[in-house]
Structure formats: structure tokens, C-alpha cells
Design an enzyme around this catalytic site. Structure first.
Site, PDB file in Angstrom:
ATOM      1  CG  PHE A 111       5.311  -1.336   8.742  1.00  0.00           C
ATOM      2  CD1 PHE A 111       6.303  -1.525   9.791  1.00  0.00           C
ATOM      3  CD2 PHE A 111       3.995  -1.108   9.211  1.00  0.00           C
ATOM      4  CE1 PHE A 111       6.077  -1.111  11.084  1.00  0.00           C
ATOM      5  CE2 PHE A 111       3.780  -0.971  10.516  1.00  0.00           C
ATOM      6  CZ  PHE A 111       4.659  -1.035  11.400  1.00  0.00           C
ATOM      7  CB  CYS A 112       5.024  -0.355   1.968  1.00  0.00           C
ATOM      8  SG  CYS A 112       3.855  -1.611   2.258  1.00  0.00           S
ATOM      9  CE1 TYR A 124      -3.193  -2.930   0.681  1.00  0.00           C
ATOM     10  CE2 TYR A 124      -2.799  -2.850   3.090  1.00  0.00           C
ATOM     11  CZ  TYR A 124      -3.335  -3.488   2.173  1.00  0.00           C
ATOM     12  OH  TYR A 124      -4.188  -4.402   2.123  1.00  0.00           O
ATOM     13  CB  CYS A 130       1.937   0.704   4.081  1.00  0.00           C
ATOM     14  SG  CYS A 130       2.365  -0.407   5.268  1.00  0.00           S
TER      15      CYS A 130
END
Length: 327
Positions: free
Chosen positions: A67-68, A62, A65
Site C-alpha cells: 500500500f505504501c 514500511y 508494504c
């Protein structure tokens, strides 16, 4: 950390509207809430352009996001070409091939295809692979086994052993970490980014109704939503997440003015880097620098980000990170 917190997007909602709001929420990787990605142009490379025999990477994400964002910061800094597949946060058809239903997911092919889950595992495993070619990537990933645990709420979740460790031999370790304290420091602050810093994002970007609407406006524009999905998510989601952010504030025991917690955390990081280093890694960022930067940049373009820059000492370090990653 390295996953969308809580249940998977859309799961457990009985109504279509509930699925949509949940899907939007988990698209941003927040703890039952949303976090925002950097307002910047992503470097999207086709894995097919890589030289024969090199590491071919596809990142399922995403865009909004954190973490991405951490994984992208790591890949970009190391100059690793990768293809991006944006996942629809409601239907998630793009990752239907995977029993792991969270993002980021990295498909890596270094001779044979392999799926890597969890942002910190992805970063540690790929970094290990870049330094040490003694082991195959598949063998390296086996050093980070998933362990099923049960939360206080009785929910079963996956955790990953050793995810902040690089799996290096003694000679390689000394080259990367000249003294033990360097490795300990990097691991400590990587974990801090996952366990504390990320939890400050949602309460800050949804602090007021105006900020919540601005955040969702960005989410819908940058995410993969249908026209009706986007309209519903923007207005209903903004209202819902304004109230959810209040619960998050209570859960994480934040102050009435959540900006104060954000400022304190960011200044704590700047103090840890110190005045005598460009980065925590010295003259170049280490994995802790990349993790903290990846989380913080998800607020770019929003009021919380501007306030952070104005009321903390982070700007010089942050600008150095931007420059070194762009190079």
C-alpha cells in the site's frame, strides 16, 4: 486496503518473540502476512527543498508494504517531492504522534498541516487537490470520512467512504473522464487491486520454505530492524509465515498451486487494458494502472515475480509503467 491488514503490529502478542514476528509481518502489509516492496532505489526528497507555498509531503511507511508502494508510485508519477520516514514495525515510535497506527500515513502541508490515512484515500485526495484548487486540501479530505465497521470476526475496523472517487465538479470530471465508463473502469480496478490482487502476494512469496526465507532476508535488509530483531525475524518469521501463507490460501480459496491464481489475475488485468491501449488510462497511466503496478512491484527480485513475468503477458505493460514513472 491502504493499511496494514488485521491488527496493528505487535498488538495482542504476549511474548517479545511474538511481537517481533507480528511486527515483521505487518511491516509488509499482508492480510495477517507479508507482502514485499519493489527492489529498487526510492526517490527520497526533503520536503524542505520544496518551493515556498507548495505542497509539502512526508510519507510514513514500511518500505516492504504494497500500500505504501502504491502511494510512492502515485507521487513519483506526478513528480511530487516527498520525504520518507521509515517506520520500525515493532516499536513504531515514528508514528507515536498518530492515533491511527497503520501505514501509509501522509503528512501534507498546503498552508496548514494535515494527516491523511489509507492509501486509496491519500491518492484520491491528493489527485483531487492537483486537479481542483477550488477547495482546500483539508476540505477535500473531509469528503472521505472514516466509518467504524465490525468484521465477521467481531473486530472493529475503520473504512473510508468514497475512497475511489475524485471530488471534482462537472467540468473537471469531463476533462479527466471524457465518458462515464472511463471513471467506472478506473474505480473498479483500483478496488480490485485492494480487494483481490494484494491477497495473492503473501501466499506466493511464502509458497515454499526457500521462498519464505528469501522473502524475509529481503524484508530484514530493507526494513528498519535492529541486529537481533532482524536475525530473529528472518529465521523465525520465515518459518511462521510459511505456515500462515497456507492459512491465507485457504481463507481466500486459492488453488493448491497459488501461482495459477496469480497468473490468472495478472492476465485478467492485461486483458482489461487491452491491445489497443498503452495503459488503462490510454497514452498515460490512470490511478488503476498505478495501483496495480504498485502492488505487483513488491515482488520484484523474488521467484514469484520472475515466474509471473515468464508465465503471463504482463511484461510489456509493466515495462511501460517503469519507464513512465522514472520519467
Amino acid at each position: 486496503p491502504g493499511r496494514a491488514f488485521g491488527t496493528a503490529a505487535g498488538r495482542g502478542g504476549s511474548s517479545g518473540g511474538g511481537r517481533l514476528v507480528l511486527g515483521a509481518a505487518f511491516a509488509l502489509g499482508g492480510s495477517a502476512g507479508l507482502c514485499l516492496a519493489a527492489r529498487q532505489r526510492l526517490r527520497e526528497h526533503s520536503a524542505a527543498e520544496l518551493p515556498v507555498g507548495s505542497l509539502q509531503l512526508t510519507l510514513y511507511q514500511y518500505k516492504t508494504c504494497p500500500f505504501c508502494s502504491k502511494v510512492r508510485a502515485f507521487l513519483d508519477y506526478h513528480g511530487l517531492p516527498y520525504e520518507i520516514v521509515e517506520v520500525n514495525p515493532i516499536m513504531r515510535k515514528e508514528i507515536k504522534f498518530s492515533s491511527y497506527r497503520k501505514v501509509p500515513i501522509l503528512l501534507a502541508d498546503a498552508g496548514s498541516p494535515l494527516q491523511l490515512n489509507d492509501s486509496s484515500v491519500i491518492i484520491s485526495a491528493i489527485k483531487t487537490y492537483l486537479i481542483s484548487r477550488r477547495n482546500s486540501l483539508e476540505e477535500i479530505v473531509s469528503f472521505y470520512p472514516p466509518i467504524k465497521t465490525v468484521t465477521e470476526q467481531g473486530k472493529e475496523v475503520l473504512e473510508y467512504e468514497n475512497k475511489y472517487w475524485l471530488m471534482l465538479d462537472e467540468k473537471e470530471t469531463k476533462k479527466v473522464y471524457p465518458v462515464k465508463e472511463v471513471r467506472v473502469e478506473e474505480m473498479k480496478w483500483r478496488k480490485w487491486a485492494d480487494d483481490w490482487l494484494v491477497h495473492l502476494i503473501s501466499p506466493n512469496v511464502y509458497r515454499t520454505p526457500k521462498e519464505a526465507l528469501a522473502s524475509f532476508d529481503y524484508i530484514v535488509r530493507e526494513g528498519k530492524f535492529g541486529t537481533l530483531e532482524g536475525l530473529f525475524a528472518k529465521y523465525v518469521g520465515a518459518v511462521a509465515m510459511f505456515f500462515v501463507s497456507k492459512r491465507l490460501k485457504k481463507r481466500h480459496r486459492l488453488r493448491d498451486d497459488v501461482r495459477e491464481d496469480l497468473y490468472e489475475a495478472v492476465n485478467e488485468w492485461v486483458k482489461a487494458v487491452g491491445k489497443n491501449r498503452l495503459f488503462m488510462g490510454g497514452n498515460q497511466p490512470n490511478l488503476a494502472d498505478l495501483a496495480v503496478y504498485g502492488v505487483l512491484r513488491v515482488m520484484e527480485g523474488l521467484e514469484a515475480f520472475d515466474d509471473m513475468m515468464a508465465h503471463t503477458n504482463v511484461q510489456p505493460w509493466y515495462q511501460r509503467m517503469e519507464e513512465v514513472i522514472q520519467k
